[in-house]
Design a protein around this motif. Structure first.
Motif, PDB file in Angstrom:
ATOM      1  N   LEU A  43       0.862  -1.177   0.000  1.00  0.00           N
ATOM      2  CA  LEU A  43       0.000   0.000   0.000  1.00  0.00           C
ATOM      3  C   LEU A  43       0.899   1.228   0.000  1.00  0.00           C
ATOM      4  O   LEU A  43       2.028   1.179   0.492  1.00  0.00           O
ATOM      5  N   ILE A  44       0.414   2.323  -0.551  1.00  0.00           N
ATOM      6  CA  ILE A  44       1.256   3.511  -0.613  1.00  0.00           C
ATOM      7  C   ILE A  44       0.575   4.702   0.034  1.00  0.00           C
ATOM      8  O   ILE A  44      -0.647   4.741   0.212  1.00  0.00           O
ATOM      9  N   ASP A  45       1.404   5.660   0.373  1.00  0.00           N
ATOM     10  CA  ASP A  45       0.946   6.954   0.867  1.00  0.00           C
ATOM     11  C   ASP A  45       0.725   7.847  -0.343  1.00  0.00           C
ATOM     12  O   ASP A  45       0.995   7.463  -1.480  1.00  0.00           O
ATOM     13  N   GLY A  46       0.252   9.041  -0.113  1.00  0.00           N
ATOM     14  CA  GLY A  46       0.080   9.990  -1.207  1.00  0.00           C
ATOM     15  C   GLY A  46       1.245  10.960  -1.283  1.00  0.00           C
ATOM     16  O   GLY A  46       2.253  10.822  -0.598  1.00  0.00           O
ATOM     17  N   LEU A 116      -7.296  -4.427   7.442  1.00  0.00           N
ATOM     18  CA  LEU A 116      -6.828  -3.906   8.724  1.00  0.00           C
ATOM     19  C   LEU A 116      -5.616  -2.996   8.532  1.00  0.00           C
ATOM     20  O   LEU A 116      -5.503  -1.947   9.173  1.00  0.00           O
ATOM     21  N   ALA A 117      -4.712  -3.377   7.628  1.00  0.00           N
ATOM     22  CA  ALA A 117      -3.547  -2.540   7.338  1.00  0.00           C
ATOM     23  C   ALA A 117      -3.968  -1.205   6.730  1.00  0.00           C
ATOM     24  O   ALA A 117      -3.360  -0.165   7.016  1.00  0.00           O
ATOM     25  N   THR A 118      -5.005  -1.227   5.916  1.00  0.00           N
ATOM     26  CA  THR A 118      -5.519   0.004   5.311  1.00  0.00           C
ATOM     27  C   THR A 118      -6.014   0.970   6.372  1.00  0.00           C
ATOM     28  O   THR A 118      -5.671   2.158   6.364  1.00  0.00           O
ATOM     29  N   VAL A 119      -6.814   0.460   7.305  1.00  0.00           N
ATOM     30  CA  VAL A 119      -7.374   1.307   8.364  1.00  0.00           C
ATOM     31  C   VAL A 119      -6.281   1.779   9.314  1.00  0.00           C
ATOM     32  O   VAL A 119      -6.166   2.971   9.621  1.00  0.00           O
ATOM     33  N   LEU A 120      -5.461   0.847   9.789  1.00  0.00           N
ATOM     34  CA  LEU A 120      -4.400   1.181  10.742  1.00  0.00           C
ATOM     35  C   LEU A 120      -3.384   2.133  10.120  1.00  0.00           C
ATOM     36  O   LEU A 120      -2.970   3.120  10.747  1.00  0.00           O
ATOM     37  N   GLY A 121      -2.989   1.852   8.886  1.00  0.00           N
ATOM     38  CA  GLY A 121      -2.027   2.724   8.209  1.00  0.00           C
ATOM     39  C   GLY A 121      -2.570   4.122   8.009  1.00  0.00           C
ATOM     40  O   GLY A 121      -1.856   5.111   8.208  1.00  0.00           O
ATOM     41  N   GLY A 122      -3.835   4.226   7.616  1.00  0.00           N
ATOM     42  CA  GLY A 122      -4.444   5.544   7.422  1.00  0.00           C
ATOM     43  C   GLY A 122      -4.494   6.351   8.703  1.00  0.00           C
ATOM     44  O   GLY A 122      -4.191   7.546   8.722  1.00  0.00           O
ATOM     45  N   PHE A 163      -7.066  16.153  -2.656  1.00  0.00           N
ATOM     46  CA  PHE A 163      -7.274  16.451  -4.080  1.00  0.00           C
ATOM     47  C   PHE A 163      -6.014  16.114  -4.887  1.00  0.00           C
ATOM     48  O   PHE A 163      -6.095  15.508  -5.963  1.00  0.00           O
ATOM     49  N   MET A 164      -4.860  16.511  -4.392  1.00  0.00           N
ATOM     50  CA  MET A 164      -3.608  16.245  -5.106  1.00  0.00           C
ATOM     51  C   MET A 164      -3.320  14.751  -5.176  1.00  0.00           C
ATOM     52  O   MET A 164      -2.819  14.236  -6.177  1.00  0.00           O
ATOM     53  N   ASN A 165      -3.660  14.042  -4.116  1.00  0.00           N
ATOM     54  CA  ASN A 165      -3.305  12.629  -4.034  1.00  0.00           C
ATOM     55  C   ASN A 165      -4.220  11.729  -4.841  1.00  0.00           C
ATOM     56  O   ASN A 165      -3.881  10.561  -5.079  1.00  0.00           O
ATOM     57  N   LEU A 166      -5.383  12.203  -5.229  1.00  0.00           N
ATOM     58  CA  LEU A 166      -6.249  11.392  -6.090  1.00  0.00           C
ATOM     59  C   LEU A 166      -5.524  11.011  -7.373  1.00  0.00           C
ATOM     60  O   LEU A 166      -5.674   9.894  -7.883  1.00  0.00           O
ATOM     61  N   PHE A 167      -4.705  11.919  -7.890  1.00  0.00           N
ATOM     62  CA  PHE A 167      -3.959  11.638  -9.119  1.00  0.00           C
ATOM     63  C   PHE A 167      -2.765  10.729  -8.851  1.00  0.00           C
ATOM     64  O   PHE A 167      -2.480   9.804  -9.613  1.00  0.00           O
ATOM     65  N   ILE A 168      -2.069  10.975  -7.732  1.00  0.00           N
ATOM     66  CA  ILE A 168      -0.882  10.184  -7.406  1.00  0.00           C
ATOM     67  C   ILE A 168      -1.260   8.744  -7.054  1.00  0.00           C
ATOM     68  O   ILE A 168      -0.635   7.786  -7.528  1.00  0.00           O
ATOM     69  N   LEU A 169      -2.304   8.587  -6.246  1.00  0.00           N
ATOM     70  CA  LEU A 169      -2.721   7.244  -5.853  1.00  0.00           C
ATOM     71  C   LEU A 169      -3.261   6.455  -7.043  1.00  0.00           C
ATOM     72  O   LEU A 169      -3.144   5.231  -7.089  1.00  0.00           O
ATOM     73  N   GLY A 170      -3.850   7.154  -8.004  1.00  0.00           N
ATOM     74  CA  GLY A 170      -4.347   6.472  -9.195  1.00  0.00           C
ATOM     75  C   GLY A 170      -3.228   5.798  -9.975  1.00  0.00           C
ATOM     76  O   GLY A 170      -3.417   4.715 -10.551  1.00  0.00           O
ATOM     77  N   ARG A 180      -4.719  -2.824  -4.933  1.00  0.00           N
ATOM     78  CA  ARG A 180      -3.869  -2.160  -3.950  1.00  0.00           C
ATOM     79  C   ARG A 180      -3.995  -0.645  -4.056  1.00  0.00           C
ATOM     80  O   ARG A 180      -3.930   0.064  -3.044  1.00  0.00           O
ATOM     81  N   ALA A 181      -4.169  -0.142  -5.255  1.00  0.00           N
ATOM     82  CA  ALA A 181      -4.366   1.295  -5.422  1.00  0.00           C
ATOM     83  C   ALA A 181      -5.663   1.743  -4.759  1.00  0.00           C
ATOM     84  O   ALA A 181      -5.718   2.812  -4.128  1.00  0.00           O
ATOM     85  N   MET A 182      -6.704   0.928  -4.871  1.00  0.00           N
ATOM     86  CA  MET A 182      -7.989   1.275  -4.261  1.00  0.00           C
ATOM     87  C   MET A 182      -7.902   1.211  -2.743  1.00  0.00           C
ATOM     88  O   MET A 182      -8.450   2.066  -2.040  1.00  0.00           O
ATOM     89  N   TYR A 183      -7.194   0.206  -2.209  1.00  0.00           N
ATOM     90  CA  TYR A 183      -6.972   0.147  -0.765  1.00  0.00           C
ATOM     91  C   TYR A 183      -6.174   1.362  -0.290  1.00  0.00           C
ATOM     92  O   TYR A 183      -6.442   1.931   0.773  1.00  0.00           O
ATOM     93  N   SER A 184      -5.167   1.765  -1.091  1.00  0.00           N
ATOM     94  CA  SER A 184      -4.362   2.934  -0.742  1.00  0.00           C
ATOM     95  C   SER A 184      -5.217   4.198  -0.712  1.00  0.00           C
ATOM     96  O   SER A 184      -5.028   5.065   0.137  1.00  0.00           O
ATOM     97  N   LEU A 185      -6.165   4.274  -1.630  1.00  0.00           N
ATOM     98  CA  LEU A 185      -7.060   5.426  -1.657  1.00  0.00           C
ATOM     99  C   LEU A 185      -7.937   5.469  -0.408  1.00  0.00           C
ATOM    100  O   LEU A 185      -8.147   6.533   0.187  1.00  0.00           O
TER     101      LEU A 185
END
Length: 291
Positions: A43-46, A116-122, A163-170, A180-185
């Protein structure tokens, strides 16, 4: 003669030290979220951090190296547009983050459950970034832009970053796959809400404007039962041309329901206007004894 500026200088140094301590804590929390939650689960950050994570994944080189190199242009931009002290804070935060991601002990993922990683990481990302912003710094070049735009727009820092990260996460879908991109979002949606909560304060205050035909009685009840001070302002109705007294009061978010019940009890026809306040300074906002 005693130096009258010494206490102010001491207080200023203490505030600077606390700010750098907050930035350090925020950077460490973010580093742990990256290395022990997000990266093991692909998973990635923005922002710039997300770009650095993708490049690090593709090249196999250190994440900390790319974090520092890719943020250099934004550090210069922050220095030119926002100021020297802010640029120093940002440079310090990104340096600590880069070092922490390089040298932090890696004991494997906290969890291998993707959701769980998605929630905890966020949540961890939001707490780390929020603490850094609240301490006068930031941990990502994109946050430098967000803080600058925040001064000239109605959007919060978290919203601008989103807003900026919608493009980066895509773009993460081309590196880690669409799921994984959708989980990152999703992780970043959680993070940006947490950023606002932490950077703007957990105990958000509200300013209240009340127009009532019983201002004196209502003001007394608010002071007596809520323990909050009130200010009476002179006003005049635009349609009726009648002289009115307007009650101004600042309360905590948790006291809103009780204030409404007081107003309804004293004057059900009173007009109320509420406004959220992320910060107040000066005056005396201490809560007095209530009865």
């Amino acid at each position: 003669m005693a130096d009258s500026t010494a206490p102010r200088r001491t207080a200023g140094l203490k505030k600077i030290a606390l700010n750098f301590l907050g930035i350090t804590a925020g950077a460490l929390i973010m580093a742990i979220a990256l290395e022990n939650v997000l990266i093991p689960n692909q998973l990635i950050d923005g922002g710039v951090t997300g770009i650095a994570m993708m490049i690090s994944h593709m090249t196999g080189l250190s994440l900390g190296l790319f974090l520092f190199i890719l943020n250099l242009p934004f550090l210069y931009f922050g220095y030119k547009q926002i100021g020297k002290s802010f640029a120093i804070s940002v440079t310090y935060g990104i340096l600590i983050l880069s070092l922490a991601t390089t040298f932090i002990p890696h004991h494997g993922a906290f969890t291998n459950d993707t959701l769980l990683a998605t929630v905890l990481g966020g949540i961890m990302l939001g707490i780390g970034v929020g603490i850094a912003i609240r301490s006068g710094g930031c941990l990502d070049g994109s946050e430098t832009l967000a803080i600058m735009f925040n001064k000239k727009s109605p959007f919060s820092v978290g919203q601008i970053i989103l807003f900026m990260n919608l493009f980066i996460l895509g773009s993460a879908s081309f590196v880690f796959g669409l799921d994984r991109a959708m989980y990152s979002l999703i992780a970043y949606f959680i993070a940006f809400k947490t950023i606002d909560l932490v950077s703007e304060g957990f105990n958000q205050t509200k300013s209240i404007w009340i127009i009532s035909d019983k201002p004196d009685l209502l003001g007394e009840k608010i002071m007596f039962r809520l323990g909050r001070g009130v200010t009476y302002l002179n006003g005049r109705g635009g349609y009726t041309n009648d002289e009115k007294q307007v009650i101004f009061c600042v309360i905590s978010r948790l006291e809103e329901a009780k204030l409404k019940s007081i107003v309804k009890e004293i004057d059900p026809t009173a007009f109320l206007a509420f406004s959220n306040m992320s910060e107040i300074s000066g005056g005396n906002f201490k809560k007095q004894d209530i009865h």
